[in-house]
Design an enzyme around this catalytic site. Structure first.
Site, PDB file in Angstrom:
ATOM      1  N   TYR A   1     -40.640  32.230  94.194  1.00 14.34           N
ATOM      2  CA  TYR A   1     -41.821  31.358  94.259  1.00 14.34           C
ATOM      3  C   TYR A   1     -42.899  32.117  95.034  1.00 14.34           C
ATOM      4  CZ  TYR A   1     -44.177  26.799  94.862  1.00 14.34           C
ATOM      5  OH  TYR A   1     -45.077  25.764  94.861  1.00 14.34           O
TER       6      TYR A   1
ATOM      7  N   ARG B   1     -55.508  28.590  85.737  1.00 16.69           N
ATOM      8  CA  ARG B   1     -55.778  28.750  87.183  1.00 16.69           C
ATOM      9  C   ARG B   1     -54.422  28.905  87.862  1.00 16.69           C
ATOM     10  NH1 ARG B   1     -53.454  26.979  91.086  1.00 16.69           N
ATOM     11  NH2 ARG B   1     -54.093  24.854  91.501  1.00 16.69           N
TER      12      ARG B   1
ATOM     13  N   LYS C   1     -41.323  27.024  89.400  1.00 11.15           N
ATOM     14  CA  LYS C   1     -41.295  25.620  89.862  1.00 11.15           C
ATOM     15  C   LYS C   1     -39.978  24.969  89.442  1.00 11.15           C
ATOM     16  CE  LYS C   1     -45.622  25.006  91.478  1.00 11.15           C
ATOM     17  NZ  LYS C   1     -46.114  24.316  92.663  1.00 11.15           N
TER      18      LYS C   1
ATOM     19  N   GLU D   1     -49.233  21.760  85.641  1.00 12.42           N
ATOM     20  CA  GLU D   1     -49.330  22.739  86.721  1.00 12.42           C
ATOM     21  C   GLU D   1     -50.405  23.771  86.433  1.00 12.42           C
ATOM     22  OE1 GLU D   1     -46.995  22.507  89.427  1.00 12.42           O
ATOM     23  OE2 GLU D   1     -48.480  23.841  90.320  1.00 12.42           O
ATOM     24  N   ASP D   2     -51.220  24.036  87.408  1.00  9.17           N
ATOM     25  CA  ASP D   2     -52.181  25.143  87.376  1.00  9.17           C
ATOM     26  C   ASP D   2     -53.076  25.150  86.135  1.00  9.17           C
ATOM     27  OD1 ASP D   2     -51.057  25.655  89.772  1.00  9.17           O
ATOM     28  OD2 ASP D   2     -50.367  27.674  89.353  1.00  9.17           O
TER      29      ASP D   2
ATOM     30  N   ASP E   1     -49.172  18.275  89.558  1.00  8.40           N
ATOM     31  CA  ASP E   1     -48.644  18.745  90.839  1.00  8.40           C
ATOM     32  C   ASP E   1     -49.747  19.218  91.787  1.00  8.40           C
ATOM     33  OD1 ASP E   1     -46.605  19.572  92.620  1.00  8.40           O
ATOM     34  OD2 ASP E   1     -46.790  21.625  91.877  1.00  8.40           O
ATOM     35  N   ASP E   2     -50.762  19.888  91.245  1.00  7.08           N
ATOM     36  CA  ASP E   2     -51.802  20.444  92.115  1.00  7.08           C
ATOM     37  C   ASP E   2     -52.674  19.353  92.721  1.00  7.08           C
ATOM     38  OD1 ASP E   2     -51.345  23.358  91.659  1.00  7.08           O
ATOM     39  OD2 ASP E   2     -51.590  22.659  89.599  1.00  7.08           O
TER      40      ASP E   2
ATOM     41  N   ASN F   1     -52.958  29.853  97.936  1.00  8.00           N
ATOM     42  CA  ASN F   1     -51.864  30.765  97.584  1.00  8.00           C
ATOM     43  C   ASN F   1     -52.376  31.857  96.664  1.00  8.00           C
ATOM     44  OD1 ASN F   1     -49.785  29.293  98.895  1.00  8.00           O
ATOM     45  ND2 ASN F   1     -49.861  27.791  97.245  1.00  8.00           N
TER      46      ASN F   1
ATOM     47  N   ASN G   1     -46.717  23.177 101.324  1.00  5.14           N
ATOM     48  CA  ASN G   1     -46.656  23.552  99.902  1.00  5.14           C
ATOM     49  C   ASN G   1     -46.005  22.421  99.130  1.00  5.14           C
ATOM     50  OD1 ASN G   1     -45.559  24.762  97.377  1.00  5.14           O
ATOM     51  ND2 ASN G   1     -46.547  26.568  98.232  1.00  5.14           N
TER      52      ASN G   1
HETATM   53  N1  LIG Z   1     -50.396  24.699  99.241  1.00  5.23           N
HETATM   54  C1  LIG Z   1     -50.211  24.122  98.082  1.00  5.23           C
HETATM   55  O1  LIG Z   1     -49.213  23.413  97.848  1.00  5.23           O
HETATM   56  C2  LIG Z   1     -51.217  24.302  97.010  1.00  5.23           C
HETATM   57  C3  LIG Z   1     -52.187  25.250  97.105  1.00  5.23           C
HETATM   58  N2  LIG Z   1     -53.117  25.382  96.117  1.00  5.23           N
HETATM   59  C4  LIG Z   1     -54.055  26.474  96.246  1.00  5.23           C
HETATM   60  O2  LIG Z   1     -55.370  25.964  96.387  1.00  5.23           O
HETATM   61  C5  LIG Z   1     -56.292  26.879  95.855  1.00  5.23           C
HETATM   62  C6  LIG Z   1     -57.304  26.101  95.022  1.00  5.23           C
HETATM   63  O3  LIG Z   1     -56.652  25.445  93.951  1.00  5.23           O
HETATM   64  P1  LIG Z   1     -57.464  24.430  93.032  1.00  5.23           P
HETATM   65  O4  LIG Z   1     -58.168  23.419  93.844  1.00  5.23           O
HETATM   66  O5  LIG Z   1     -56.552  23.930  91.997  1.00  5.23           O
HETATM   67  O6  LIG Z   1     -58.525  25.437  92.383  1.00  5.23           O
HETATM   68  P2  LIG Z   1     -59.908  25.110  91.756  1.00  5.23           P
HETATM   69  O7  LIG Z   1     -60.322  26.324  91.044  1.00  5.23           O
HETATM   70  O8  LIG Z   1     -59.855  23.807  91.061  1.00  5.23           O
HETATM   71  O9  LIG Z   1     -60.868  24.915  93.051  1.00  5.23           O
HETATM   72  C7  LIG Z   1     -61.252  25.918  93.936  1.00  5.23           C
HETATM   73  C8  LIG Z   1     -62.357  25.377  94.821  1.00  5.23           C
HETATM   74  O10 LIG Z   1     -62.685  26.357  95.799  1.00  5.23           O
HETATM   75  C9  LIG Z   1     -64.092  26.523  95.807  1.00  5.23           C
HETATM   76  N3  LIG Z   1     -64.436  27.879  96.230  1.00  5.23           N
HETATM   77  C10 LIG Z   1     -64.146  29.057  95.640  1.00  5.23           C
HETATM   78  N4  LIG Z   1     -64.676  30.079  96.318  1.00  5.23           N
HETATM   79  C11 LIG Z   1     -65.333  29.538  97.372  1.00  5.23           C
HETATM   80  C12 LIG Z   1     -66.106  30.063  98.423  1.00  5.23           C
HETATM   81  N5  LIG Z   1     -66.316  31.377  98.556  1.00  5.23           N
HETATM   82  N6  LIG Z   1     -66.637  29.195  99.327  1.00  5.23           N
HETATM   83  C13 LIG Z   1     -66.455  27.879  99.208  1.00  5.23           C
HETATM   84  N7  LIG Z   1     -65.722  27.315  98.231  1.00  5.23           N
HETATM   85  C14 LIG Z   1     -65.177  28.133  97.320  1.00  5.23           C
HETATM   86  C15 LIG Z   1     -64.534  26.255  94.378  1.00  5.23           C
HETATM   87  O11 LIG Z   1     -65.909  25.938  94.367  1.00  5.23           O
HETATM   88  P3  LIG Z   1     -66.695  25.568  93.006  1.00  5.23           P
HETATM   89  O12 LIG Z   1     -66.198  24.185  92.649  1.00  5.23           O
HETATM   90  O13 LIG Z   1     -68.125  25.581  93.436  1.00  5.23           O
HETATM   91  O14 LIG Z   1     -66.333  26.608  92.010  1.00  5.23           O
HETATM   92  C16 LIG Z   1     -63.624  25.063  94.041  1.00  5.23           C
HETATM   93  O15 LIG Z   1     -64.203  23.871  94.501  1.00  5.23           O
HETATM   94  C17 LIG Z   1     -55.470  27.921  95.082  1.00  5.23           C
HETATM   95  O16 LIG Z   1     -55.430  29.101  95.849  1.00  5.23           O
HETATM   96  C18 LIG Z   1     -54.092  27.336  94.998  1.00  5.23           C
HETATM   97  O17 LIG Z   1     -53.098  28.321  95.081  1.00  5.23           O
HETATM   98  C19 LIG Z   1     -53.159  24.562  95.018  1.00  5.23           C
HETATM   99  C20 LIG Z   1     -52.191  23.602  94.860  1.00  5.23           C
HETATM  100  C21 LIG Z   1     -51.118  23.454  95.821  1.00  5.23           C
HETATM  101  C1  LIG Z   2     -48.419  25.698  95.174  1.00  4.88           C
HETATM  102  C2  LIG Z   2     -49.221  25.492  93.984  1.00  4.88           C
HETATM  103  O1  LIG Z   2     -48.932  24.640  93.174  1.00  4.88           O
HETATM  104  C3  LIG Z   2     -50.400  26.305  93.789  1.00  4.88           C
HETATM  105  O2  LIG Z   2     -50.741  27.102  94.639  1.00  4.88           O
HETATM  106  O3  LIG Z   2     -51.021  26.138  92.725  1.00  4.88           O
HETATM  107 MG   LIG Z   3     -49.949  24.857  91.343  1.00  8.63          MG
END
Ligand SMILES: NC(=O)C1=CN([C@@H]2O[C@H](COP(=O)(O)OP(=O)(O)OC[C@H]3O[C@@H](n4cnc5c(N)ncnc54)[C@H](OP(=O)(O)O)[C@@H]3O)[C@@H](O)[C@H]2O)C=CC1
Ligand SMILES: CC(=O)C(=O)O
Ligand SMILES: [Mg+2]
Length: 552
Positions: A90, A145, A163, A234-235, A257-258, A402, A448
């Site tokens: 993972y 993504r 997963k 997912e993603d 999940d996200d 991540n 996570n």
């Molecule tokens: N810990 C966990 O369990 C999980 C972690 N994650 C992690 O979260 C992260 C985001 O996932 P997700 O929300 O689905 O992705 P998205 O692509 O949906 O969203 C990313 C967000 O970050 C913003 N962003 C990107 N670059 C910048 C920057 N330089 N300054 C400010 N804001 C910025 C984007 O802005 P804009 O909208 O303007 O493009 C957007 O709003 C990933 O790295 C993923 O691995 C996700 C799910 C679970």
């Molecule tokens: C952990 C997870 O689901 C992600 O980073 O997208």
């Molecule tokens: Mg995910």
């Protein structure tokens, strides 16, 4: 059919553990070395082999091939060495594996289903080719993504596989009844399109109308063929993640999940962090960097907790959140067309002021809690962390992106710039930190979704839930927070130790089942009766009796 398939099929292969009599009876005699080993001996050898590899990617490839040759051995090895091997199967290693998936792909493996946009109109026929038992659960991505690594196209397949490995290891779902799916809609990443070894369609992604038609067909075909199937999205890219959830959540037994799993797991860590911080719920001010599927999903889950546990109206609860994206603080009057999901938390009390970056927003908000879901490694600078530590006795800082390189800060940076006062969780696990002054060792939390999705899925499978409701997700979050032992609390942990993941997933599943029954969405009569009998011990033993334990 030749009985040699018994050792060629990963689901039946026992390798050197095949008994002599069975070797003779099944014409396998002579095809396996003379020794007859136990599963434990095989595990010892495999662990030695994993450890002898020089990189984590090599470990990942080795484990992938093992899973594709002997399922029982792979899962025994994983379960007995969960803390050591989760970072390989993972995050973080799965991220590197996805980026290089087309290059490390073993053409001899058959790991899941690839359904391409070219199959539009014929998806049901592709599903008919799945040669195994009816799956209980599928994890499905379109690779658009993957973690914080962007659009990886078909290379995203590492994520559904990873997963589901956790579903099996953590929650005890039968591996034979799991189905990883990657939808190949092409990719908009030029690097992959130009890669001679890329294993997906060499075309750009379709426009939205075609995307949604295809996704509707996939979901219809899955639930028509396997009516009790639980479907985890997912993603998917942020906008599609929300749109699909909205469109499909009341029609199928599905969750994202996200959005929802991450919401539940982070709320759970925050319930514990809020208690540790000593600040009452009503005084928390929560600043997010990232307003995508995870950011808005997490904020929504915490908002709902403020309503339920803090006795607030939904509007009062919403006022505790500020979200920053690439254009700065999300406000209604900043001049751009906000995506639908961003309007939920867009501010209207900014009196025309706009804040273009994190630093200025932090000064404006003065948060108690800073959450990173932005994909931007290192953006919680020492200055930002230091300011959080000036503002708060116990600053809450969760850099959740991540894989590891995308984490908004390291545990070390958070500790060094907060005099070790930070309440911390990251998406990918960091090593412990030793304070040079006191030599005291501190342990970070891992926020996570792997802490909740296995339990949510298991509960939904056993209840045969017709839908997965908001309260089933909420209940998983509170259940996870409640699993923390006194020992874990006194060690300052926000999440239970990973070594207890099976027990934790079982407890989460029980609460999810109870909620499904309460809401009348559980189709399994046996579970309905069991839950209504109100006997906790019986419910737990029922779940345990259904869990997979790798053994020959
Ligand atoms: N810990 C966990 O369990 C999980 C972690 N994650 C992690 O979260 C992260 C985001 O996932 P997700 O929300 O689905 O992705 P998205 O692509 O949906 O969203 C990313 C967000 O970050 C913003 N962003 C990107 N670059 C910048 C920057 N330089 N300054 C400010 N804001 C910025 C984007 O802005 P804009 O909208 O303007 O493009 C957007 O709003 C990933 O790295 C993923 O691995 C996700 C799910 C679970
Ligand atoms: C952990 C997870 O689901 C992600 O980073 O997208
Ligand atoms: Mg995910």
């Amino acid at each position: 059919m030749s009985t040699v398939n018994l050792i060629r099929d990963p689901r039946t292969n026992r390798g050197t553990a095949e008994a002599t009599e069975s070797r003779v009876n099944n014409k396998l005699y002579g095809l396996i070395p003379t020794v007859v080993e136990s599963l434990e001996q095989q595990v010892t050898r495999c662990l030695e082999q994993v450890r002898s590899k020089s990189t984590d990617l090599e470990r990942y490839i080795y484990l992938s091939n093992l899973r594709n040759s002997n399922v029982t051995l792979f899962y025994r090895l994983l379960m007995d060495n969960f803390e050591e091997l989760v970072p390989i199967v993972y995050t973080p290693t799965v991220g590197e594996a996805c980026v290089k998936f087309s290059h490390i792909y073993n053409p001899a493996n058959c790991d899941g289903l690839y359904i391409s946009i070219k199959d539009k109109g014929n998806v049901a026929k592709v599903l008919d080719n799945w040669p195994y038992e009816a799956p209980d659960i599928t994890v499905i991505t379109d690779g658009s993504r993957i973690l914080g690594l962007g659009d990886l196209g078909i290379n995203g397949m590492g994520i559904p596989i990873g997963k589901l490995s956790l579903y099996i290891g953590a929650a005890g779902i039968n591996p034979i009844r799991t189905l990883p799916i990657t939808l190949d809609l092409g990719t908009n990443t030029q690097k992959h399109l130009e890669d001679p070894l890329y294993i997906g369609l060499r075309q750009n992604r379709p426009e939205d109308p075609e995307f949604f038609e295809f996704l509707d067909e996939v979901m219809d075909a899955l639930s028509a063929k396997w009516p009790n199937l639980i479907i985890q999205h997912e993603d998917f890219s942020g906008v599609h993640a929300f749109a699909l959830l909205e469109r499909q959540r009341n029609k199928y037994s599905m969750f994202n999940d996200d959005v929802q799993g991450t919401g539940a797991v982070i709320l759970s860590g925050l319930i514990n962090a809020f208690r540790e911080s000593g600040v009452p719920l009503k005084d928390h001010r929560i600043l997010f960097l990232g307003a995508g599927s995870a950011g808005v999903g997490v904020a929504s889950q915490i908002r709902d907790h403020f309503v339920k546990a803090g006795n607030m109206s939904i509007d009062e609860a919403r006022d505790h959140f500020w979200l920053v994206d690439t254009k700065g603080l999300v406000t209604f009057d900043r001049g751009d067309q906000l995506a639908q999901h961003k309007t939920i938390f867009a501010r209207k009390d900014n009196n025309g002021q706009q804040f273009k970056d994190l630093e200025s927003t932090l000064e404006y908000v003065k948060p108690t809690c800073l959450i990173g879901l932005s994909t931007q490694g290192g953006v919680f600078t020492p200055k930002i962390i230091g300011r959080m530590a000036e503002l708060n006795k116990k600053p809450i800082i969760f850099p959740l992106s991540n894989p590891l390189k995308n984490s908004e800060c390291t545990y070390e940076a958070a500790m060094q710039n907060s005099e070790c006062r930070v309440l911390f969780a990251s998406g990918t696990m960091f090593p412990p930190y030793t304070d040079p002054a006191s030599q005291k060792v501190y342990y970070p939390g891992q926020g996570n979704n792997m802490y909740v999705f296995p339990g949510i899925g298991l509960g939904a499978i056993l209840a045969q839930a017709s839908v997965i409701s908001d309260d089933m997700i909420y209940t998983s979050s509170v259940a996870l927070a409640n699993t923390l032992t006194e020992e874990e609390k006194s060690a300052g942990l926000l999440y239970p130790r990973l070594a207890r993941i099976r027990e934790v997933s079982t407890m989460i599943a029980a609460e999810v089942m109870k909620e499904a029954v309460k809401e009348g969405v559980a189709k399994n009569k046996e579970v309905v009766d069991l839950v209504n009998a109100n006997d906790e011990a019986k419910l737990i033993s029922y779940i345990q009796s259904k869990q997979y334990n790798p053994a020959y």
